[in-house]
Design a protein around this motif. Structure first.
Motif, PDB file in Angstrom:
ATOM      1  N   VAL A 413       0.846  -1.189   0.000  1.00 52.24           N
ATOM      2  CA  VAL A 413       0.000   0.000   0.000  1.00 52.24           C
ATOM      3  C   VAL A 413       0.883   1.240   0.000  1.00 52.24           C
ATOM      4  CG1 VAL A 413      -2.071  -0.986   1.020  1.00 52.24           C
ATOM      5  CG2 VAL A 413      -0.187  -0.324   2.504  1.00 52.24           C
ATOM      6  N   ARG A 414       0.382   2.316  -0.588  1.00 56.63           N
ATOM      7  CA  ARG A 414       1.202   3.495  -0.866  1.00 56.63           C
ATOM      8  C   ARG A 414       1.631   4.246   0.387  1.00 56.63           C
ATOM      9  NH1 ARG A 414      -2.463   2.625  -4.716  1.00 56.63           N
ATOM     10  NH2 ARG A 414      -1.901   2.817  -6.911  1.00 56.63           N
ATOM     11  N   TYR A 415       0.869   4.120   1.482  1.00 58.13           N
ATOM     12  CA  TYR A 415       1.232   4.853   2.694  1.00 58.13           C
ATOM     13  C   TYR A 415       2.330   4.154   3.484  1.00 58.13           C
ATOM     14  CZ  TYR A 415      -1.760   1.381   5.001  1.00 58.13           C
ATOM     15  OH  TYR A 415      -2.325   0.221   5.438  1.00 58.13           O
ATOM     16  N   SER A 416       2.656   2.906   3.122  1.00 59.54           N
ATOM     17  CA  SER A 416       3.524   2.079   3.956  1.00 59.54           C
ATOM     18  C   SER A 416       5.006   2.332   3.680  1.00 59.54           C
ATOM     19  CB  SER A 416       3.221   0.596   3.725  1.00 59.54           C
ATOM     20  OG  SER A 416       3.612   0.217   2.408  1.00 59.54           O
ATOM     21  N   LYS A 417       5.830   1.973   4.642  1.00 60.98           N
ATOM     22  CA  LYS A 417       7.273   2.073   4.468  1.00 60.98           C
ATOM     23  C   LYS A 417       7.787   1.017   3.506  1.00 60.98           C
ATOM     24  CE  LYS A 417       8.443   4.383   8.803  1.00 60.98           C
ATOM     25  NZ  LYS A 417       9.226   4.352  10.052  1.00 60.98           N
ATOM     26  N   ALA A 418       6.988  -0.026   3.291  1.00 63.27           N
ATOM     27  CA  ALA A 418       7.368  -1.013   2.284  1.00 63.27           C
ATOM     28  C   ALA A 418       7.273  -0.424   0.885  1.00 63.27           C
ATOM     29  CB  ALA A 418       6.471  -2.246   2.402  1.00 63.27           C
ATOM     30  N   TYR A 419       6.393   0.552   0.719  1.00 64.79           N
ATOM     31  CA  TYR A 419       6.226   1.224  -0.571  1.00 64.79           C
ATOM     32  C   TYR A 419       7.281   2.321  -0.750  1.00 64.79           C
ATOM     33  CZ  TYR A 419       3.791   3.651  -4.416  1.00 64.79           C
ATOM     34  OH  TYR A 419       3.463   4.226  -5.609  1.00 64.79           O
ATOM     35  N   LYS A 420       7.592   3.017   0.345  1.00 66.83           N
ATOM     36  CA  LYS A 420       8.573   4.106   0.300  1.00 66.83           C
ATOM     37  C   LYS A 420       9.335   4.118   1.618  1.00 66.83           C
ATOM     38  CE  LYS A 420       8.905   9.137  -0.197  1.00 66.83           C
ATOM     39  NZ  LYS A 420       8.142  10.419  -0.306  1.00 66.83           N
ATOM     40  N   GLU A 421      10.624   3.792   1.567  1.00 70.09           N
ATOM     41  CA  GLU A 421      11.398   3.630   2.792  1.00 70.09           C
ATOM     42  C   GLU A 421      11.645   4.957   3.511  1.00 70.09           C
ATOM     43  OE1 GLU A 421      14.972   1.480   2.242  1.00 70.09           O
ATOM     44  OE2 GLU A 421      14.002  -0.266   1.325  1.00 70.09           O
ATOM     45  N   GLN A 422      12.056   5.976   2.757  1.00 69.87           N
ATOM     46  CA  GLN A 422      12.394   7.236   3.403  1.00 69.87           C
ATOM     47  C   GLN A 422      11.132   8.011   3.776  1.00 69.87           C
ATOM     48  OE1 GLN A 422      12.774   6.451   0.278  1.00 69.87           O
ATOM     49  NE2 GLN A 422      12.597   8.181  -1.145  1.00 69.87           N
ATOM     50  N   ALA A 423      11.225   8.786   4.852  1.00 70.23           N
ATOM     51  CA  ALA A 423      10.089   9.592   5.307  1.00 70.23           C
ATOM     52  C   ALA A 423       9.762  10.663   4.278  1.00 70.23           C
ATOM     53  CB  ALA A 423      10.406  10.229   6.657  1.00 70.23           C
ATOM     54  N   SER A 424       8.469  10.878   4.056  1.00 71.72           N
ATOM     55  CA  SER A 424       8.039  11.886   3.083  1.00 71.72           C
ATOM     56  C   SER A 424       8.236  13.286   3.642  1.00 71.72           C
ATOM     57  CB  SER A 424       6.567  11.683   2.717  1.00 71.72           C
ATOM     58  OG  SER A 424       6.410  10.537   1.922  1.00 71.72           O
ATOM     59  N   GLU A 425       8.576  14.194   2.749  1.00 70.73           N
ATOM     60  CA  GLU A 425       8.766  15.592   3.096  1.00 70.73           C
ATOM     61  C   GLU A 425       7.798  16.425   2.264  1.00 70.73           C
ATOM     62  OE1 GLU A 425      12.197  18.611   1.895  1.00 70.73           O
ATOM     63  OE2 GLU A 425      12.881  17.170   3.424  1.00 70.73           O
ATOM     64  N   ILE A 426       6.922  17.189   2.924  1.00 71.09           N
ATOM     65  CA  ILE A 426       5.910  17.982   2.239  1.00 71.09           C
ATOM     66  C   ILE A 426       6.298  19.453   2.329  1.00 71.09           C
ATOM     67  CG2 ILE A 426       3.454  18.474   2.019  1.00 71.09           C
ATOM     68  CD1 ILE A 426       4.204  15.515   1.667  1.00 71.09           C
ATOM     69  N   ASN A 427       6.401  20.099   1.177  1.00 70.51           N
ATOM     70  CA  ASN A 427       6.774  21.509   1.108  1.00 70.51           C
ATOM     71  C   ASN A 427       5.598  22.339   0.630  1.00 70.51           C
ATOM     72  OD1 ASN A 427       9.798  21.319   1.604  1.00 70.51           O
ATOM     73  ND2 ASN A 427       9.560  19.906  -0.104  1.00 70.51           N
ATOM     74  N   CYS A 428       5.357  23.450   1.318  1.00 68.41           N
ATOM     75  CA  CYS A 428       4.297  24.376   0.905  1.00 68.41           C
ATOM     76  C   CYS A 428       4.702  25.776   1.343  1.00 68.41           C
ATOM     77  CB  CYS A 428       2.960  23.989   1.526  1.00 68.41           C
ATOM     78  SG  CYS A 428       1.569  24.982   0.938  1.00 68.41           S
ATOM     79  N   GLY A 429       5.039  26.622   0.382  1.00 69.92           N
ATOM     80  CA  GLY A 429       5.510  27.950   0.728  1.00 69.92           C
ATOM     81  C   GLY A 429       6.760  27.861   1.576  1.00 69.92           C
ATOM     82  N   ALA A 430       6.781  28.597   2.675  1.00 73.20           N
ATOM     83  CA  ALA A 430       7.950  28.589   3.558  1.00 73.20           C
ATOM     84  C   ALA A 430       7.903  27.452   4.573  1.00 73.20           C
ATOM     85  CB  ALA A 430       8.046  29.929   4.286  1.00 73.20           C
ATOM     86  N   MET A 431       6.872  26.611   4.524  1.00 76.52           N
ATOM     87  CA  MET A 431       6.707  25.539   5.519  1.00 76.52           C
ATOM     88  C   MET A 431       7.130  24.197   4.935  1.00 76.52           C
ATOM     89  SD  MET A 431       3.338  24.435   7.743  1.00 76.52           S
ATOM     90  CE  MET A 431       2.335  23.990   6.316  1.00 76.52           C
ATOM     91  N   THR A 432       7.908  23.446   5.701  1.00 78.14           N
ATOM     92  CA  THR A 432       8.292  22.083   5.351  1.00 78.14           C
ATOM     93  C   THR A 432       7.945  21.180   6.522  1.00 78.14           C
ATOM     94  OG1 THR A 432      10.109  22.858   3.950  1.00 78.14           O
ATOM     95  CG2 THR A 432      10.171  20.566   4.661  1.00 78.14           C
ATOM     96  N   ILE A 433       7.273  20.078   6.229  1.00 74.72           N
ATOM     97  CA  ILE A 433       6.846  19.135   7.268  1.00 74.72           C
ATOM     98  C   ILE A 433       7.293  17.737   6.868  1.00 74.72           C
ATOM     99  CG2 ILE A 433       4.847  18.033   8.352  1.00 74.72           C
ATOM    100  CD1 ILE A 433       3.404  20.667   8.248  1.00 74.72           C
ATOM    101  N   GLY A 434       7.836  16.994   7.816  1.00 77.48           N
ATOM    102  CA  GLY A 434       8.254  15.621   7.576  1.00 77.48           C
ATOM    103  C   GLY A 434       9.739  15.499   7.349  1.00 77.48           C
ATOM    104  N   ALA A 435      10.268  14.261   7.494  1.00 78.00           N
ATOM    105  CA  ALA A 435      11.692  13.971   7.287  1.00 78.00           C
ATOM    106  C   ALA A 435      12.565  14.843   8.186  1.00 78.00           C
ATOM    107  CB  ALA A 435      12.070  14.154   5.816  1.00 78.00           C
ATOM    108  N   GLY A 436      12.151  15.023   9.430  1.00 76.57           N
ATOM    109  CA  GLY A 436      12.918  15.801  10.384  1.00 76.57           C
ATOM    110  C   GLY A 436      12.510  17.254  10.507  1.00 76.57           C
ATOM    111  N   HIS A 437      11.645  17.719   9.627  1.00 76.98           N
ATOM    112  CA  HIS A 437      11.158  19.097   9.694  1.00 76.98           C
ATOM    113  C   HIS A 437       9.818  19.116  10.428  1.00 76.98           C
ATOM    114  CE1 HIS A 437      14.190  20.353   6.745  1.00 76.98           C
ATOM    115  NE2 HIS A 437      13.881  19.243   6.080  1.00 76.98           N
ATOM    116  N   VAL A 438       9.669  20.018  11.391  1.00 76.24           N
ATOM    117  CA  VAL A 438       8.409  20.115  12.125  1.00 76.24           C
ATOM    118  C   VAL A 438       7.726  21.431  11.773  1.00 76.24           C
ATOM    119  CG1 VAL A 438       9.203  18.688  14.037  1.00 76.24           C
ATOM    120  CG2 VAL A 438       9.481  21.165  14.164  1.00 76.24           C
TER     121      VAL A 438
END
Length: 664
Positions: A413-438
């Motif tokens: 399934v697409r949400y799983s770590k089996a589908y994507k090992e590295q943590a997803s990083e979501i960028n929107c404007g000046a905000m970054t969330i995920g992969a160590g960014h809070v």
């Protein structure tokens, strides 16, 4: 160079092929009824989804070899399969209820010929290959009276629309009738602006329509504020008024098919707020019907719970205990009993099943009143879906990874770590969330008074939030704001002026079109988590999304909902947990930190926590310190829109944000 043949000759060949196609479709329908006859003997389910998938996969492959697009083949055959399923259901239902079989039905419906109710009734009779005697009525009460008195065999009542929601007047009528629901049907509602032949939009001064189409076309009408609206009892009455009009200054909102009965032409089409606009009708009769066990069934009931905390939850837990899926829940006031509600439930089950019988008996013991309104065949045919590999659009290099030894599709399934090992990083404007960014998001609930003074207060608060360290602002209740489109543009402008991301909450489907125009990011409220249509639509959007967990959902159900979004293409997804309902405290949700740990271990998607509903202000800072240890990707904090925010509250919020960012 190939010389094209004469156009007339080509058109004649197309006409010949069309006639052959119609003959083949008719023969295919006849053969599908032969299948129904065999299932009647063997008592097998109507649908065989595995065979449908194999059929579609084969047709897609063969179609591609002939130069046909996979989605074209899928769309065509999904319609054919739906027609086959509904015809088989109608046949078996008729065989199980021989006393209802007639050559002719008298149908009572709202309005006159040409109304949407008339079109729904016509389709119902055509599927059963019976003649329809139509009895137009002026109100829902009149429809019910016609059936109760025996003047009509069936009554058609519109119960809900995908755009404007439930039709409460019908629910109120159902409280006081002895009729049973014996069927349902759903039709596509394609609203057109209908006028006399030769009419143009510039000619139109008055628009006649039933209140429901007016509600469903509100965005179109708001763009033409010079049009005067006249309410009618039905779409048929609206079209008749236009037909009787002495000039071309009048128009009606209705279907092109219905308009043709009144010599009206479509001036503009596609008026509805939503691209997919459907109305569901229930069919009522004097006697209940039997639903064969191989048909998908739906049972509708009404109940009144006791006046105590958690009474409704207790009733719903009965359904869960017996694995009964509730597809709809509506509440209506009980006349003469202030502040008490009657609940209407649609349950996906046959009333004769053991689980349904056991559930009803238990509900009878804990409710003040309960009555079954009817059990009937469910006519919602979910389309069979194929995987990307079956659609032949998956890269060939990945096929070996998703096919197991026995040939079954085991794609993770697409949400799983089996589908994507590295943590997803979501960028929107000046905000970054995920992969160590809070991220820190401020939640503001708007009110109707967004005046010049209120906008000034909003700007002052935005400035304070920016200084406190917030990266984005989540706007709630945008559908309640007067002049929402103009106001939202101003609010977004203010947020961008201070470098903050504009997030708009989707609390109902009607919010989506406006929010998409003005938001940098969308927040799908928890109460929409089970709305498959909304999730699918959101999955097709190119902007980041935050999906909030429903407070009655398990973490597995949350992840299932994420898969619906991700499967549509949008991979910019963030999860949010605002707490779940527990038996310990019926009024406040509790943060489910155990599920947070499981989600972080299972999924690569970022997850936010909104402690505003579950944690008091006094405990907020301490809770944030604990939540941080779970590697949360950010917080959403409630910041009321108030020009008189006290410094103590602002200092607390600032401290929480600083704690969130510390040692990231």
């Amino acid at each position: 160079m190939h010389t094209p043949q004469p156009l007339n000759q080509t058109r004649e060949q197309i006409t010949h092929l069309d006639n052959e196609l119609l003959a083949l479709l008719a023969e295919r329908r006849r053969l599908s009824l032969e299948v129904a006859r065999s299932k009647e003997v063997d008592v097998r389910p109507i649908r065989d989804t595995q065979r449908e998938k194999e059929l579609l996969a084969r047709l897609v492959k063969e179609g591609r070899e002939k130069g046909l697009d996979a989605h074209y083949v899928i769309s065509l055959y999904q319609s054919i399969i739906e027609d086959s399923v509904l015809n088989q259901q109608a046949y078996l239902h008729g065989r199980a209820n021989p006393e209802t079989q007639k050559q002719q039905y008298c149908i009572a419906y709202l309005g006159a010929r040409g109304s949407y109710s008339y079109l729904a009734a016509t389709r119902y009779c055509q599927r059963r290959q019976v003649e329809m005697l139509d009895l137009g009525c002026q109100s829902f009460d009149e429809i019910v009276q016609a059936v109760e008195s025996g003047h009509a065999d069936y009554g058609f009542l519109p119960i809900e629309n995908t755009s404007s929601g439930s039709i409460n007047e019908v629910y109120d009528v159902l409280q006081h009738t002895s009729l049973s629901i014996v069927g349902e049907t759903t039709i596509e509602v394609s609203h057109c602006l209908l006028g006399k032949a030769g009419s143009k939009l510039a000619d139109i001064k008055t628009v006649y329509a039933h209140p429901q189409p007016i509600s469903q076309c509100s965005r179109y009408l708001s763009q033409h504020k010079d049009l005067r609206l006249e309410y009618c009892s039905s779409s048929a009455e609206a079209m008749d008024k236009v037909n009787q009009s002495p000039d071309n200054s009048a128009a009606a909102i209705g279907s092109a098919e219905g308009g043709a009965l009144y010599q009206l032409e479509s001036i503009e089409a596609g008026l509805a707020n939503q691209k997919i606009n459907q109305s569901r009708f229930i069919v009522v009769a004097r006697k209940a019907v039997a639903v064969p066990e191989q048909l998908p069934a739906k049972t509708t009931l009404i109940m009144a719970t006791g006046q105590k905390a958690g009474a409704l939850v207790e009733a719903l837990l009965v359904l869960k205990a017996h694995q009964l899926n509730m597809s709809k829940l509506e509440s209506r006031p009980i006349p003469g009993t202030p502040w008490e509600e009657m609940f209407y439930l649609d349950i996906d089950a046959n009333i004769s099943s053991e689980s349904m019988q056991a559930g009803l008996k238990q509900l009878e013991r804990i409710t003040r009143f309960i009555k079954v309104l009817g059990c009937y065949p469910c006519e919602t045919v979910k389309p069979t879906q194929l995987s990307n590999s079956q659609l032949l659009i998956e890269p060939s290099t990945s096929k070996d990874q998703v096919i197991s030894e026995n040939g079954a599709n085991t794609s993770p399934v697409r949400y799983s770590k089996a589908y994507k090992e590295q943590a997803s990083e979501i960028n929107c404007g000046a905000m970054t969330i995920g992969a160590g960014h809070v991220g820190a998001i401020a939640q503001i609930t708007l009110n109707n008074d967004i005046s010049h003074l209120a906008l000034s207060a909003f700007e002052q608060q935005v400035k304070q939030l920016k200084e406190a360290g917030f990266q984005a602002v989540l706007l709630n209740s945008v559908n309640q704001v007067a002049m929402a489109e103009v106001t939202l543009a101003k609010l977004r402008q203010i947020l961008h002026q201070y470098g903050l991301v504009c997030i708009i909450a989707i609390e109902q489907e009607a919010d989506m079109p406006l929010a998409v125009q003005h938001a940098d990011m969308l927040f799908l409220a928890g109460k929409q988590m089970f709305n498959q249509t909304l999730l699918t639509q959101a999955g097709t959007l190119p902007i980041p999304l935050i999906l909030e967990r429903n407070d009655m959902a398990s973490f597995e159900e949350l992840l299932t909902a994420t898969e619906v979004i991700l499967s549509q293409g949008n991979q910019q997804l963030i999860l949010c947990d605002s707490g779940i309902r527990t038996l310990n405290n019926a009024n406040l949700p509790s943060l489910d930190l155990a599920s947070l740990i499981q989600i972080k271990a299972t999924s690569h998607l970022p997850i936010l926590i909104n402690p505003s509903y579950a944690v008091s202000d006094d405990a907020l800072l301490v809770q944030t310190q604990g939540i941080k240890q779970l590697k949360v990707d950010g917080l959403i904090l409630n910041c009321p829109l108030d020009s008189n925010n006290d410094s103590e509250s602002l200092n607390l919020i600032s401290a929480v944000v600083r704690e969130l960012y510390r040692a990231v």
